[in-house]
Design a protein around this motif. Sequence first.
Motif, PDB file in Angstrom:
ATOM      1  N   UNK A 142      58.352  47.644  43.989  1.00 37.12           N
ATOM      2  CA  UNK A 142      57.708  48.850  44.477  1.00 37.12           C
ATOM      3  C   UNK A 142      56.769  49.484  43.460  1.00 37.12           C
ATOM      4  N   UNK A 143      56.053  50.509  43.925  1.00 36.40           N
ATOM      5  CA  UNK A 143      55.020  51.157  43.107  1.00 36.40           C
ATOM      6  C   UNK A 143      55.625  51.876  41.899  1.00 36.40           C
ATOM      7  N   UNK A 144      56.710  52.605  42.114  1.00 33.60           N
ATOM      8  CA  UNK A 144      57.286  53.402  41.032  1.00 33.60           C
ATOM      9  C   UNK A 144      57.721  52.540  39.866  1.00 33.60           C
ATOM     10  N   UNK A 145      58.409  51.446  40.149  1.00 31.24           N
ATOM     11  CA  UNK A 145      58.854  50.564  39.069  1.00 31.24           C
ATOM     12  C   UNK A 145      57.672  49.996  38.300  1.00 31.24           C
ATOM     13  N   UNK A 146      56.616  49.596  39.014  1.00 35.29           N
ATOM     14  CA  UNK A 146      55.434  49.040  38.352  1.00 35.29           C
ATOM     15  C   UNK A 146      54.797  50.063  37.423  1.00 35.29           C
ATOM     16  N   UNK A 147      54.696  51.305  37.884  1.00 34.32           N
ATOM     17  CA  UNK A 147      54.101  52.362  37.054  1.00 34.32           C
ATOM     18  C   UNK A 147      54.961  52.640  35.832  1.00 34.32           C
ATOM     19  N   UNK A 148      56.284  52.716  36.029  1.00 34.66           N
ATOM     20  CA  UNK A 148      57.190  52.980  34.911  1.00 34.66           C
ATOM     21  C   UNK A 148      57.110  51.866  33.880  1.00 34.66           C
ATOM     22  N   UNK A 149      57.128  50.615  34.338  1.00 28.54           N
ATOM     23  CA  UNK A 149      57.075  49.485  33.395  1.00 28.54           C
ATOM     24  C   UNK A 149      55.760  49.483  32.615  1.00 28.54           C
ATOM     25  N   UNK A 150      54.670  49.795  33.311  1.00 28.88           N
ATOM     26  CA  UNK A 150      53.368  49.867  32.646  1.00 28.88           C
ATOM     27  C   UNK A 150      53.377  50.946  31.582  1.00 28.88           C
ATOM     28  N   UNK A 151      53.897  52.119  31.916  1.00 29.60           N
ATOM     29  CA  UNK A 151      53.923  53.224  30.958  1.00 29.60           C
ATOM     30  C   UNK A 151      54.805  52.901  29.753  1.00 29.60           C
ATOM     31  N   UNK A 152      55.948  52.263  29.995  1.00 30.57           N
ATOM     32  CA  UNK A 152      56.860  51.912  28.901  1.00 30.57           C
ATOM     33  C   UNK A 152      56.180  50.942  27.925  1.00 30.57           C
ATOM     34  N   UNK A 153      55.573  49.895  28.468  1.00 36.56           N
ATOM     35  CA  UNK A 153      54.938  48.880  27.615  1.00 36.56           C
ATOM     36  C   UNK A 153      53.733  49.460  26.879  1.00 36.56           C
ATOM     37  N   UNK A 154      52.885  50.209  27.583  1.00 30.20           N
ATOM     38  CA  UNK A 154      51.698  50.791  26.950  1.00 30.20           C
ATOM     39  C   UNK A 154      52.100  51.794  25.867  1.00 30.20           C
ATOM     40  N   UNK A 155      53.096  52.634  26.155  1.00 24.96           N
ATOM     41  CA  UNK A 155      53.542  53.621  25.167  1.00 24.96           C
ATOM     42  C   UNK A 155      54.114  52.930  23.931  1.00 24.96           C
ATOM     43  N   UNK A 156      54.919  51.893  24.146  1.00 24.25           N
ATOM     44  CA  UNK A 156      55.513  51.181  23.017  1.00 24.25           C
ATOM     45  C   UNK A 156      54.443  50.483  22.184  1.00 24.25           C
ATOM     46  N   UNK A 157      53.490  49.843  22.852  1.00 23.02           N
ATOM     47  CA  UNK A 157      52.436  49.135  22.122  1.00 23.02           C
ATOM     48  C   UNK A 157      51.526  50.111  21.386  1.00 23.02           C
ATOM     49  N   UNK A 158      51.208  51.236  22.021  1.00 24.10           N
ATOM     50  CA  UNK A 158      50.365  52.239  21.371  1.00 24.10           C
ATOM     51  C   UNK A 158      51.050  52.812  20.138  1.00 24.10           C
ATOM     52  N   UNK A 159      52.348  53.087  20.259  1.00 29.05           N
ATOM     53  CA  UNK A 159      53.093  53.585  19.105  1.00 29.05           C
ATOM     54  C   UNK A 159      53.111  52.546  17.989  1.00 29.05           C
ATOM     55  N   UNK A 160      53.277  51.292  18.370  1.00 29.02           N
ATOM     56  CA  UNK A 160      53.269  50.206  17.387  1.00 29.02           C
ATOM     57  C   UNK A 160      51.928  50.130  16.674  1.00 29.02           C
ATOM     58  N   UNK A 161      50.832  50.124  17.425  1.00 28.69           N
ATOM     59  CA  UNK A 161      49.504  50.005  16.828  1.00 28.69           C
ATOM     60  C   UNK A 161      49.177  51.198  15.943  1.00 28.69           C
ATOM     61  N   UNK A 162      49.463  52.403  16.434  1.00 29.29           N
ATOM     62  CA  UNK A 162      49.145  53.601  15.660  1.00 29.29           C
ATOM     63  C   UNK A 162      49.978  53.686  14.386  1.00 29.29           C
ATOM     64  N   UNK A 163      51.272  53.381  14.501  1.00 31.54           N
ATOM     65  CA  UNK A 163      52.133  53.415  13.318  1.00 31.54           C
ATOM     66  C   UNK A 163      51.729  52.336  12.330  1.00 31.54           C
ATOM     67  N   UNK A 164      51.383  51.179  12.845  1.00 30.08           N
ATOM     68  CA  UNK A 164      50.928  50.073  11.996  1.00 30.08           C
ATOM     69  C   UNK A 164      49.719  50.491  11.169  1.00 30.08           C
ATOM     70  N   UNK A 165      48.792  51.209  11.807  1.00 28.50           N
ATOM     71  CA  UNK A 165      47.609  51.647  11.092  1.00 28.50           C
ATOM     72  C   UNK A 165      47.892  52.762  10.105  1.00 28.50           C
ATOM     73  N   UNK A 166      48.763  53.697  10.488  1.00 36.30           N
ATOM     74  CA  UNK A 166      49.058  54.828   9.620  1.00 36.30           C
ATOM     75  C   UNK A 166      49.856  54.429   8.383  1.00 36.30           C
ATOM     76  N   UNK A 167      50.555  53.279   8.471  1.00 33.44           N
ATOM     77  CA  UNK A 167      51.329  52.807   7.330  1.00 33.44           C
ATOM     78  C   UNK A 167      50.429  52.454   6.156  1.00 33.44           C
ATOM     79  N   UNK A 168      49.163  52.125   6.460  1.00 29.91           N
ATOM     80  CA  UNK A 168      48.229  51.674   5.431  1.00 29.91           C
ATOM     81  C   UNK A 168      48.143  52.676   4.296  1.00 29.91           C
ATOM     82  N   UNK A 169      48.543  52.258   3.124  1.00 29.14           N
ATOM     83  CA  UNK A 169      48.515  53.092   1.928  1.00 29.14           C
ATOM     84  C   UNK A 169      47.691  52.379   0.875  1.00 29.14           C
TER      85      UNK A 169
END
Length: 264
Positions: free
Chosen positions: A15-42
């Motif tokens: 259904x639509x709700x599950x697809x939206x939730x899964x998309x948001x979970x994956x995008x949020x996790x990947x965005x956090x990963x990418x942003x944290x990865x970049x901010x770690x740069x010292x």
Amino acid sequence: MPDVLTRRRRFLPNGILDAVIQLLVVVAAYTAYQNTRGLINDQLGASRAFANADWIVSAERLLHIDIERSVQHAATSVPGLMDASSLMYVNAQFSVTFGAMIYIYLRHNQAFGFVRNMFICAWCLALLGYVLFPTAPPRLVPGLGIHDAVAAASGVDPTDQTHTVNRLYNPYAAVPSMHVGFSLMIGIPLARLSKHRITRIFWGLYPLVVLFVVMATGNHFLIDGILGAVAVGIAALVARWLGQRRPHAWRFGREPAGADGAVS
């Protein structure tokens, strides 16, 4: 909950709700990963990153697996192969990976939860590696004779912060190699799920192709790739454990047929 949100549809198995939730979970996790990865740069830790790279070079020479220069030379000697490798390095991690995840969700939904959890766990392990073991890639290590093939092919200097794509660029996030990690996390599941021999062989070989690409372009040592595989192995064990404890977690639609048949 309105039936329209959870009703199975031709292209949406839960259904639509599950697809939206899964998309948001994956995008949020990947965005956090990418942003944290970049901010770690010292930049102050650059000396540590090069010291760690020197340690890897010494370890590979001791084990006689220092093949990065030979791989790059081989790629350069074949017309068009280096350009193709550079193009794949830039695009494969995002385009191929997330295209494959969408395909798994739509066509092999019973395996999606395992793959999703494996990715999230691997991202966390990778961030831990970037913090504890910052490492310069081969292309930045003096004396190795390895050049930056991606910069040469694209004309974009990854250290130039005027390019939006480089705003959160971290040159020392080489261990573990998540290019290799991503390729394993989609290659192995798709090889196991594929019904046709050709596609099984293709996805089975895909991680080896990516390993070649990351070395040919000067972005990773062989040990980086091996550690990426280790991170994936740990993430797979955690994802399997989570699947056994809560097999239907983060599913918001109706349970699909065969939901217990996740890839492990």
